[in-house]
Design a protein around this motif. Sequence first.
Motif, short mmCIF file in Angstrom:
data_model
loop_
_atom_site.label_atom_id
_atom_site.label_comp_id
_atom_site.label_asym_id
_atom_site.label_seq_id
_atom_site.Cartn_x
_atom_site.Cartn_y
_atom_site.Cartn_z
N LYS A 134 0.83 -1.20 0.00
CA LYS A 134 0.00 0.00 0.00
C LYS A 134 0.86 1.25 0.00
N ALA A 135 1.97 1.21 0.75
CA ALA A 135 2.85 2.39 0.85
C ALA A 135 3.77 2.53 -0.35
N ALA A 136 4.30 1.41 -0.85
CA ALA A 136 5.33 1.46 -1.90
C ALA A 136 4.79 1.17 -3.29
N GLY A 137 3.60 0.58 -3.38
CA GLY A 137 3.04 0.27 -4.68
C GLY A 137 3.50 -1.07 -5.24
N ILE A 138 4.44 -1.72 -4.57
CA ILE A 138 4.94 -3.02 -4.98
C ILE A 138 5.13 -3.87 -3.74
N THR A 139 5.26 -5.17 -3.93
CA THR A 139 5.43 -6.06 -2.79
C THR A 139 6.89 -6.00 -2.30
N PRO A 140 7.14 -6.42 -1.06
CA PRO A 140 8.53 -6.47 -0.59
C PRO A 140 9.43 -7.33 -1.48
N LYS A 141 8.87 -8.44 -1.98
CA LYS A 141 9.65 -9.32 -2.85
C LYS A 141 10.03 -8.62 -4.14
N GLN A 142 9.08 -7.91 -4.74
CA GLN A 142 9.38 -7.15 -5.97
C GLN A 142 10.39 -6.05 -5.69
N TYR A 143 10.22 -5.39 -4.56
CA TYR A 143 11.15 -4.32 -4.19
C TYR A 143 12.57 -4.86 -4.05
N ALA A 144 12.71 -5.97 -3.37
CA ALA A 144 14.04 -6.57 -3.18
C ALA A 144 14.64 -6.99 -4.51
N ALA A 145 13.81 -7.55 -5.39
CA ALA A 145 14.31 -7.99 -6.70
C ALA A 145 14.79 -6.82 -7.53
N TRP A 146 14.08 -5.69 -7.45
CA TRP A 146 14.49 -4.52 -8.21
C TRP A 146 15.74 -3.88 -7.63
N THR A 147 15.72 -3.59 -6.36
CA THR A 147 16.82 -2.81 -5.79
C THR A 147 18.10 -3.61 -5.68
N ASN A 148 18.01 -4.92 -5.54
CA ASN A 148 19.22 -5.71 -5.38
C ASN A 148 20.05 -5.79 -6.65
N THR A 149 19.51 -5.32 -7.78
CA THR A 149 20.28 -5.35 -9.02
C THR A 149 21.43 -4.36 -8.99
N ARG A 150 21.26 -3.26 -8.28
CA ARG A 150 22.32 -2.24 -8.13
C ARG A 150 22.82 -1.75 -9.49
N ILE A 151 21.88 -1.41 -10.36
CA ILE A 151 22.23 -0.85 -11.67
C ILE A 151 21.90 0.63 -11.67
N ALA A 152 22.81 1.45 -12.17
CA ALA A 152 22.60 2.90 -12.25
C ALA A 152 22.51 3.32 -13.71
N SER A 153 21.67 4.31 -13.97
CA SER A 153 21.55 4.88 -15.31
C SER A 153 22.04 6.32 -15.25
N PHE A 154 23.22 6.57 -15.78
CA PHE A 154 23.77 7.93 -15.79
C PHE A 154 23.12 8.77 -16.87
N SER A 155 22.58 8.12 -17.91
CA SER A 155 21.90 8.81 -19.00
C SER A 155 20.40 8.63 -18.84
N PHE A 156 19.65 9.70 -19.03
CA PHE A 156 18.22 9.70 -18.76
C PHE A 156 17.44 8.60 -19.49
N PRO A 157 17.60 8.40 -20.81
CA PRO A 157 16.73 7.43 -21.51
C PRO A 157 16.86 6.01 -20.99
N TYR A 158 18.06 5.61 -20.55
CA TYR A 158 18.27 4.20 -20.26
C TYR A 158 17.57 3.74 -18.98
N ALA A 159 17.16 4.67 -18.13
CA ALA A 159 16.31 4.28 -17.00
C ALA A 159 14.99 3.74 -17.52
N GLY A 160 14.48 4.30 -18.62
CA GLY A 160 13.24 3.82 -19.23
C GLY A 160 13.37 2.41 -19.79
N HIS A 161 14.55 2.04 -20.24
CA HIS A 161 14.80 0.69 -20.70
C HIS A 161 14.77 -0.29 -19.52
N LEU A 162 15.38 0.14 -18.41
CA LEU A 162 15.39 -0.71 -17.22
C LEU A 162 13.98 -0.90 -16.67
#
Length: 413
Positions: A134-162
């Motif tokens: 309810k607070a984050a919009g995603i489940t804890p499992k989804q959150y962990a799967a996303w954030t644990n990738t530790r990928i950064a997008s220095f260029s704006f468009p490539y965040a949209g690809h991720l």
Amino acid sequence: MRKPASVLQADDSYSYWKKQAAKAEFEQPAAALSEHENWPSEVKAMIDRTIHYMNEKYAEGMTRQKLSSIAGMSLWHYSHQFKHWVGQSPIDYLNSIRINKAKEQLLHSNLRIKEIAEKVGFEDEFYFSRKFKKAAGITPKQYAAWTNTRIASFSFPYAGHLLALGIIPCAAQVDPQRDVHRHAFFQHIPYPLRRSKRMEPDLVDYNRSALQQARPELILCDDMVNEQIIGSIGKIARTVVIPWLELDWRQQFRQIAALLGKGEDAACWLANYDQKAACAGERVRKLFQGDTISIVHLMQGHIVVYGRRNGGAVLYEDLKLNCPYDSENISILHEIKEQELPLFTGDRLLLIIDSDQASQHMWRQLQHSSVWTQLKAVKAGNVRRIQECPWLDYSPFAHNLMVEQAEELFRTN
């Protein structure tokens, strides 16, 4: 999006963010009691004590009765005063602290979700998961799967690809005013980078520092970034340069997906997108009945039209709509004069007007110009104002949104 040389030399009236970029999402919510100058001082002090207690003892069992006792108020009076001045009930505020602490654990530990729930003060794992979603919009499992990738997008468009691959970057360029189409993901990016139409040295330095704090395993950037800057961020983590002009968005998407071992996911996404675009294109073409359409952008006091990148890729390639000019000979964008507008606008027009002073002044003048008022789209009432984003975001995430919006833009009122 890149500008013509003439535009790049123009003074940039966009000011840099006056405030610090959004803080990391797992930082504790501030009491912000000092903002309420009309608070009775004794009430402020009482509630302040309970907020301090929540931040210190969030993992322990806590009830409204206990908090009201710490405040020295009756239960009803405490609950009423807390919600009136803070904007949340005491328990909701406590849960927001616990959820933010859980985000930190999901980001930096390998604990199971049940263990994290207990560690931050939730006895019931399923109740914790419901509150988290309810607070984050995603489940804890989804959150962990996303954030644990530790990928950064220095260029704006490539965040949209991720994002299209189901990955939220640990660091990416964020501008809440311009990037409204990515708003739902802002709170999930722990280390937001600053974004501006001109990447001055101090802004680059800020983003480089934020990347160091983010500690990514991989950094994505495009080949429009200065080689010296690429070299400096390459010292932070492995940096992969994805060509921006040389590759179209589909090729970029496949290359990024292959790099991350998500080639099949990208293929599936593209297949679904192509089917969606084909159906939408058929409906829009039926609505247009052969009409031409173009995008005109007032940017820093200049008039710009687009080729087959950005929104042009969706309009002319994916939806297969007609362009009133030769869009294939424009690599990215093309600056035109006011007198050239009839040559670059057709039956329908999408209009983007930037908020800078020069563009706003040009728009005020243009509306009273005979060139503008005599345009076919203007006379027919077929001009629609659109936001800069998603229409100028060259990424699969944005293109999917454009396809969804396209059919609605020119429906008969």
